[in-house]
Scaffold this active site. Sequence first.
Site, short mmCIF file in Angstrom:
data_model
loop_
_atom_site.label_atom_id
_atom_site.label_comp_id
_atom_site.label_asym_id
_atom_site.label_seq_id
_atom_site.Cartn_x
_atom_site.Cartn_y
_atom_site.Cartn_z
N GLU A 90 42.12 -109.06 6.57
CA GLU A 90 42.23 -109.08 8.03
C GLU A 90 41.77 -110.40 8.63
OE1 GLU A 90 40.19 -106.62 11.68
OE2 GLU A 90 40.74 -105.52 9.89
N ASP A 91 40.70 -111.00 8.09
CA ASP A 91 40.06 -112.15 8.75
C ASP A 91 40.14 -113.47 8.00
OD1 ASP A 91 39.25 -110.60 10.93
OD2 ASP A 91 37.45 -109.92 9.91
#
Length: 717
Positions: A75-76
């Site tokens: 996700e990051d």
Amino acid sequence: MILEKLISKIEQYNPQGDIEKVIKAYRFAEIAHEGQFRNSGERFFIHPCEVAIILANINMDIDTIVAGLLHDVIEDTDVTYEKIVEVFGDEIALLVDGLTKLKKIKYRTKEERIAENMRKMVIAMSKDIRVIIIKLADRLHNMRTLEYKSEEKKKEIALETLEIYAPIANRLGIFKIKWELEDLSLRFIDPQGYYELVEKVSKKRKEREEYIQYVMNKLENALNETNIEHEISGRPKHFYSIYKKMVYQNKTFEEIFDLTAVRVVVDSVKECYGVLGIVHTLWKPLPRRFKDYIAMPKPNMYQSLHTTVIGPKGEIFEIQIRTMDMHRTAEFGIAAHWKYKEGKTKSDDFDKKLAWLRQMLEWQKEMNDPVEYMESLKIDLFTNEVFVFTPKGDVINLPAGSTPIDFAYRVHTAVGNKCVGAKVDGRIVPIDYKLKTGNIVSILTSANSNGPSRDWLKIVKSSQAKSRIKQWFKKEGRDQNINDGKDSLEKEVKRQGYKLTEILKDDWLKKIAKKLSLNEINDLYAELGYGSITIKQIMSKLKEYHNEYYKNKKEDEPLKNNKYKKKPEPTQGIVIKGIDNVKVRFAKCCNPVPGDKIIGYITRGRGVSVHRQDCPNINDLSKETRFIDVEWATDKKVSYQAEIQIKAIDRPGLLSQITQLITDINLFVSSLNARTSKDKLVMINMVLEIKNVEQLNNLMKKIKSMQGVIDVYRVVT
């Protein structure tokens, strides 16, 4: 130091675990998150490390801890799903992917985004329950560090935690996490109430500890005489549990006696009942306060004997009696039953304990409306339940407030569809009868039944019953649903000022049907007719296609060139630049008031519609050219309507306090609607008569400062 702490915790309960795999994941995540920082200023990498430690604290397996270390990398960071598969294998990659939010998809509303992310996670956890266990650890660490967020964000995250994640922890029986999530949520939702409670508990602590020690000593002496091996401890009641009793039962702190429970842990079930007999010879039990969760475990596998007794000086306290296995389950829930040792597989019994999760997923499959989906999820997860019996003695658990119809559909869909009545404890009851724990329920059916009634949807409480009733109407009433759906869409098109021929084009309707995974236009009408999709979903797309199609078409003649003189139209405090005598109306979607930045939109046949410039519907029309400059007329003494919504923790006198505040500042309420949810949160909608936006902002600020109020905002539809 963090890595050493993590390894030490794993080795305590899983000395055979693959520590090298944990170290490999630690190094991988550390590199991936290099240069990232949290709001607190600390390295972002600290967060996945703390999540992994929380997972180790509840004795999770190696793969779960590895996934906890990696849970944010897709996700990051630039790390891909394929990379996780390559380095750590499919199983860990699927766990990480199940925790990755759907960031790349654009949603029309915040509610839709939250609902779809939650839906994805529920699907993932139905395949592997460890997904949600990692998510609970993730949410717990985020709650521990929530003070670095804005005030608005704190309340929003805390409320979501209390409504969704704490109930999930409860359903999984992980009370160690549930209690901390609830206490942390309360701290941010009602800081004043939380810190006042902490202070009161602190003042009573010494006195209470001395009393409980006296009770424990007396019980210890009695048990020593029986030669029953045992451990006795005192467990303080958690702040949120005390707070709920004070707020929801309208009790003062002094009226709550069971601030501490005494817990006895023994070796066998037989000894549990032996200890219960000793307790009841020492102190008098309170009627109707004994609960046998050993004979009838909770769905989350919790087992224990609970009895409330009157002790010395007439004070009331609770005693819990359980075996060591039951105690481990009470602390760690489903995590205590996870087969973390290599080579072991999950048993059929383990899968049966997760049947509720798969049922919940099945019941919610057909819910397209994000608000309905989230409300249904909250009901399914909510802790209040009743336990009733079939005539054969099987236990059925249902949401509190359930009726015989809910029971019938839980037994079998066909039983629900043919239900014509019910008997509870041997006597006939109405179908909207509220079932109570211990009831024996039998359903009366008829082969000649015409099926469920639409009114049942207003009566039933369980998602399963609602889903099955809707399925019946979808299948049996397709022709009627098509007619109802078509009729309702045509009415809405006319209401919004469009001609049927200019917007209800077959090509556009087919495109919308395809986007909603439907085969043809009649399927679209049928779904609309029985309520699985909303008119708003269809209209927003139709308007988008309409605006695109007509953007290069010749615009209507300007209204000011009309050769016929018209009677002056009321402008309601609005000046339209360059045009006189035009009918003005305020858009109901955003209800602009003086002080708001506004814009006019020339409608077909209904004059100028005035919107706030930040109105979401303006974005749908952004490609249009029928906008016109408008401004507020400062010399007009006109009142305007504005709607606000208040979200608060329900308590006695809240509504009267709010209305008194409105009276004190000389405002008028033209309508009011209040509703309370099952988790005792109240939503109050008010339409107010105001002069300008400053009045409204001042009122909202004062309401927001009231005790128990979570949020206040203007309503935009």
